[in-house]
Enzyme design. Structure first.
Site, mmCIF file in Angstrom:
data_model
loop_
_atom_site.group_PDB
_atom_site.id
_atom_site.type_symbol
_atom_site.label_atom_id
_atom_site.label_comp_id
_atom_site.label_asym_id
_atom_site.label_seq_id
_atom_site.Cartn_x
_atom_site.Cartn_y
_atom_site.Cartn_z
ATOM 1 N N CYS A 130 1.305 -0.531 -5.024
ATOM 2 C CA CYS A 130 1.826 0.810 -5.334
ATOM 3 C C CYS A 130 1.931 1.667 -4.083
ATOM 4 O O CYS A 130 0.933 2.229 -3.617
ATOM 5 C CB CYS A 130 0.923 1.481 -6.371
ATOM 6 S SG CYS A 130 1.485 3.123 -6.818
ATOM 7 N N CYS A 133 1.054 5.333 -4.647
ATOM 8 C CA CYS A 133 -0.388 5.609 -4.722
ATOM 9 C C CYS A 133 -1.039 5.555 -3.344
ATOM 10 O O CYS A 133 -1.868 6.402 -3.013
ATOM 11 C CB CYS A 133 -1.108 4.578 -5.599
ATOM 12 S SG CYS A 133 -0.266 4.090 -7.093
ATOM 13 N N ASP A 134 -0.700 4.548 -2.571
ATOM 14 C CA ASP A 134 -1.502 4.233 -1.388
ATOM 15 C C ASP A 134 -0.790 4.425 -0.049
ATOM 16 O O ASP A 134 -1.432 4.308 0.999
ATOM 17 C CB ASP A 134 -1.989 2.775 -1.485
ATOM 18 C CG ASP A 134 -2.900 2.572 -2.698
ATOM 19 O OD1 ASP A 134 -3.649 3.507 -3.015
ATOM 20 O OD2 ASP A 134 -2.844 1.507 -3.317
#
Ligand code: NAP
Length: 305
Positions: A130, A133-134
């Site tokens: 992701c 997300c990261d």
């Protein structure tokens, strides 16, 4: 006989649990193979509204769980093996059949990984699926994206905001992605495609974090090492719909089809979150769909009495 069974305890399932519990429906919530869903595999979540300092994925999930329990949601570990629509609907859970008037399916989707030995232990340590997300954790360092589809191109393009360079590692010599997304990615000077190339193993540092990858060029068989700090795997997701595919409408990739709102093609069965959404795939959109499914289930139950 249950009023409502909710399958899944990710953001969608837990939000549906909070809303149906507050509506006095006493939902039964099934925790499957990955209790808490995909957020439990991430560290800091910085884009969930209301947490300006960020919050750990598992912590956010634990709070939603506690909130649902506080209002009377009941939780049970169990994996759905079979589903028979009807009045009532029947679910086979770990060998036992259960009956419910309505059903909210929030069983999510599982990102595909490469299948390299020891891979699962690196998730969250320089291996992720992701970018949203990261990505922000990898500023001014090299990273790579694996895959050649729309997801890979989208993630690679997104990652150029942070990383010093983004290697796009694809097993063939042309992208599967739509032309517009492929063109955008390939025109970006920070994105360096590595064609006909696969990762054969991960290289880690003394902390056990990813520090590079070993590559194999499939055209000439040569091997090489590439230093980088994170591998973003974007080779597709698998919606967790296996027990439902025989009776519920799915698209060509196996995602549940929502007809109106979160309704499925079967009366009294609702779908929320990544099990039906391959476009947004965010914690907040999943939570929103869980809320919508709960409200729709509640209204459907009231109308069918
Ligand atoms: P996808 O289209 O199935 O692409 C997966 C990619 O991963 C392919 O390039 C495939 O290679 C590669 N791959 C698969 N298994 C692999 C393995 N074991 N090792 C190395 N590479 C592997 O998946 P996706 O990109 O996630 O897209 C899924 C769907 O969502 C598509 O319909 C897509 O259009 C849609 N989507 C749309 C958007 C958007 O419109 N904004 C964004 C993301 C996704 P090959 O090409 O060799 O098969």
């Amino acid at each position: 006989m249950e009023n409502v069974i909710i399958v899944g305890t990710g953001c969608a399932g837990l939000t549906a649990a909070i809303y149906t519990a507050r509506a006095n429906l006493s939902p039964l919530v099934l925790e499957g193979r990955l209790p808490g869903g995909q957020l439990t595999t991430t560290t800091a979540v910085e884009n969930f509204p209301g947490f300006p300092e960020g919050i750990d994925g598992p912590d956010l999930i634990q709070r939603m769980h506690a909130q649902a329990e506080k209002f009377g949601a009941r939780f049970q570990f169990g994996t759905v093996e079979a589903f028979e629509p009807g009045t009532p609907h029947r679910l086979k859970i770990d060998g036992n059949w259960m009956e419910t008037k309505s059903l909210i399916i929030a069983s999510g989707a599982s990102p595909r990984y490469l299948g390299i030995e020891g891979e699962k232990t690196l998730i969250g340590h320089g291996l992720t699926s992701c970018a949203t997300c990261d990505g922000a954790f990898y500023r001014n360092v090299p990273v790579c994206v694996v895959g050649g589809g729309d997801s890979a191109c989208e993630e690679a393009t997104f990652l150029t905001r942070f990383a010093s360079e983004v290697y796009l590692i694809h097993r063939r010599d042309s992208l599967r992605a739509s032309k517009i997304m492929a063109d955008r990615a390939l025109a970006n000077p920070k994105i360096k495609p590595l064609w006909n190339t696969v990762i054969t193993s991960y290289i880690t540092d003394t902390n056990g974090d990813v520090d590079g990858v070993r590559l194999k060029n499939l055209s000439d068989g040569t091997e090489s090492d590439l230093a980088l700090k994170c591998v973003f795997v974007a080779i597709g997701h698998e919606p967790n719909t296996a027990p439902f595919r025989a009776s519920l409408a799915t698209d060509e990739n196996g995602y549940l089809v929502q007809t109106t709102g979160t309704r499925t093609n079967i009366d009294g069965v609702f779908a929320a979150g990544d099990v039906a959404d391959h476009v947004y795939r965010q914690a907040i959109t999943a939570a929103g769909q869980g809320c919508a499914a709960a409200i729709e289930a509640e209204r459907w139950l009231a109308d069918s009495e």
